[in-house]
Design a protein around this motif. Structure first.
Motif, PDB file in Angstrom:
ATOM      1  N   LEU A   1      90.803  34.621  46.725  1.00  0.00           N
ATOM      2  CA  LEU A   1      89.356  34.543  46.944  1.00  0.00           C
ATOM      3  C   LEU A   1      88.898  35.525  48.008  1.00  0.00           C
ATOM      4  O   LEU A   1      87.906  36.245  47.821  1.00  0.00           O
ATOM      5  CB  LEU A   1      88.981  33.122  47.332  1.00  0.00           C
ATOM      6  N   LEU A   2      89.595  35.566  49.124  1.00  0.00           N
ATOM      7  CA  LEU A   2      89.216  36.490  50.205  1.00  0.00           C
ATOM      8  C   LEU A   2      89.334  37.947  49.754  1.00  0.00           C
ATOM      9  O   LEU A   2      88.544  38.802  50.162  1.00  0.00           O
ATOM     10  CB  LEU A   2      90.092  36.253  51.428  1.00  0.00           C
ATOM     11  N   ASP A   3      90.319  38.219  48.918  1.00  0.00           N
ATOM     12  CA  ASP A   3      90.556  39.588  48.471  1.00  0.00           C
ATOM     13  C   ASP A   3      89.463  40.076  47.533  1.00  0.00           C
ATOM     14  O   ASP A   3      89.091  41.257  47.563  1.00  0.00           O
ATOM     15  CB  ASP A   3      91.925  39.653  47.785  1.00  0.00           C
ATOM     16  N   ASP A   4      88.938  39.171  46.693  1.00  0.00           N
ATOM     17  CA  ASP A   4      87.929  39.567  45.705  1.00  0.00           C
ATOM     18  C   ASP A   4      87.029  38.369  45.404  1.00  0.00           C
ATOM     19  O   ASP A   4      87.172  37.706  44.373  1.00  0.00           O
ATOM     20  CB  ASP A   4      88.617  40.058  44.429  1.00  0.00           C
ATOM     21  N   PRO A   5      86.095  38.045  46.298  1.00  0.00           N
ATOM     22  CA  PRO A   5      85.301  36.815  46.155  1.00  0.00           C
ATOM     23  C   PRO A   5      84.520  36.717  44.858  1.00  0.00           C
ATOM     24  O   PRO A   5      84.314  35.612  44.342  1.00  0.00           O
ATOM     25  CB  PRO A   5      84.360  36.869  47.367  1.00  0.00           C
ATOM     26  N   SER A   6      84.068  37.828  44.306  1.00  0.00           N
ATOM     27  CA  SER A   6      83.228  37.775  43.118  1.00  0.00           C
ATOM     28  C   SER A   6      84.008  37.490  41.836  1.00  0.00           C
ATOM     29  O   SER A   6      83.410  37.200  40.795  1.00  0.00           O
ATOM     30  CB  SER A   6      82.459  39.089  42.962  1.00  0.00           C
ATOM     31  N   ARG A   7      85.330  37.541  41.900  1.00  0.00           N
ATOM     32  CA  ARG A   7      86.138  37.366  40.683  1.00  0.00           C
ATOM     33  C   ARG A   7      86.226  35.910  40.240  1.00  0.00           C
ATOM     34  O   ARG A   7      86.478  35.631  39.056  1.00  0.00           O
ATOM     35  CB  ARG A   7      87.553  37.916  40.929  1.00  0.00           C
ATOM     36  N   PHE A   8      86.011  34.969  41.164  1.00  0.00           N
ATOM     37  CA  PHE A   8      86.318  33.579  40.879  1.00  0.00           C
ATOM     38  C   PHE A   8      85.065  32.705  40.913  1.00  0.00           C
ATOM     39  O   PHE A   8      84.272  32.780  41.849  1.00  0.00           O
ATOM     40  CB  PHE A   8      87.377  33.066  41.854  1.00  0.00           C
ATOM     41  N   ARG A   9      84.935  31.879  39.888  1.00  0.00           N
ATOM     42  CA  ARG A   9      83.780  30.986  39.771  1.00  0.00           C
ATOM     43  C   ARG A   9      83.766  29.949  40.882  1.00  0.00           C
ATOM     44  O   ARG A   9      82.712  29.601  41.412  1.00  0.00           O
ATOM     45  CB  ARG A   9      83.829  30.304  38.397  1.00  0.00           C
ATOM     46  N   ALA A  10      84.935  29.428  41.218  1.00  0.00           N
ATOM     47  CA  ALA A  10      85.056  28.424  42.262  1.00  0.00           C
ATOM     48  C   ALA A  10      86.524  28.317  42.660  1.00  0.00           C
ATOM     49  O   ALA A  10      87.417  28.651  41.867  1.00  0.00           O
ATOM     50  CB  ALA A  10      84.536  27.073  41.784  1.00  0.00           C
TER      51      ALA A  10
END
Length: 209
Positions: free
Chosen positions: A111-120
């Motif tokens: 999540l920290l590496d690519d926050p926009s990749r994950f819905r939740a």
């Protein structure tokens, strides 16, 4: 690293939301897959085996202390995981992460590496990977949705790391956070599991910001 071993449950429709379950250190994909039985029907659930053999099970990264990943090892694991994920679930398919203990740290790293990749992202009884080469700046997770569950009597994850995770996600990250602490140790409290299921259902039914 070879392609990960993955166990599946739920819908096989490649257009369905994709919920990825990440096990703790020394465990494996079969143990964490049992969690799907307590979560909403509808998504495709995938439990991924971590890449490093350890203690009769597997680990996501080498540690320099409990809850403190070696930065280079974490980076290699994140890149390995993303290569698999981007092949099986191209950007555009909703991806949600649920990690327990060491898997929580790995989920937090993704999540920290690519926050926009994950819905939740759900961080269960674990810490974010602080001081491991990933940004934990103020507002880093703006727009993200995060569930945090901790045990008040957890003696496995250092208390200062649990407290830092609690403080950062709730007060600094910018994420929309549902956080709870239950009077348990290093294991999922029944009430937390119920809350997790309700939170996941909400994530699956509401429009993404």
């Amino acid at each position: 690293m070879s392609a990960p071993v993955v166990a599946y449950a739920g819908h096989a429709d490649p257009a369905s939301p994709f919920v990825i379950l990440l096990h703790g250190r020394g465990s494996d994909e079969r143990q964490i897959l049992a969690l799907a039985e307590h979560l909403p029907a509808g998504p495709s659930y995938a439990a991924v085996r971590a890449p490093i053999a350890e203690g009769g099970g597997f680990a996501w990264f080498a540690n320099r202390g409990i809850g403190r990943p070696v930065a280079g090892s974490l980076r290699a694991g994140l890149d390995w995981f993303r290569a698999w994920l981007d092949a099986i679930a191209p950007p555009g398919r909703e991806v949600l992460l649920i990690g327990f203990s060491g898997g929580a740290a790995f989920a937090g790293g993704l999540l920290l590496d690519d926050p926009s990749r994950f819905r939740a992202t759900a961080i269960l009884y674990g810490t974010l990977p602080f001081d491991a080469g990933l940004p934990t700046t103020s507002g880093r997770l703006a727009g993200a949705s995060v569930f945090v569950a901790q045990g008040e009597h957890d003696t496995v994850i250092p208390r200062e790391l649990l407290d830092a995770t609690w403080r950062y996600t709730r007060d600094e990250s910018g994420a929309s956070v549902l956080a709870r602490r239950d009077p348990v140790g290093h294991g999922i409290a029944p009430a937390a599991l119920t809350a997790l299921s309700g939170w996941l259902e909400q994530q699956l039914t509401q429009d993404r910001p």
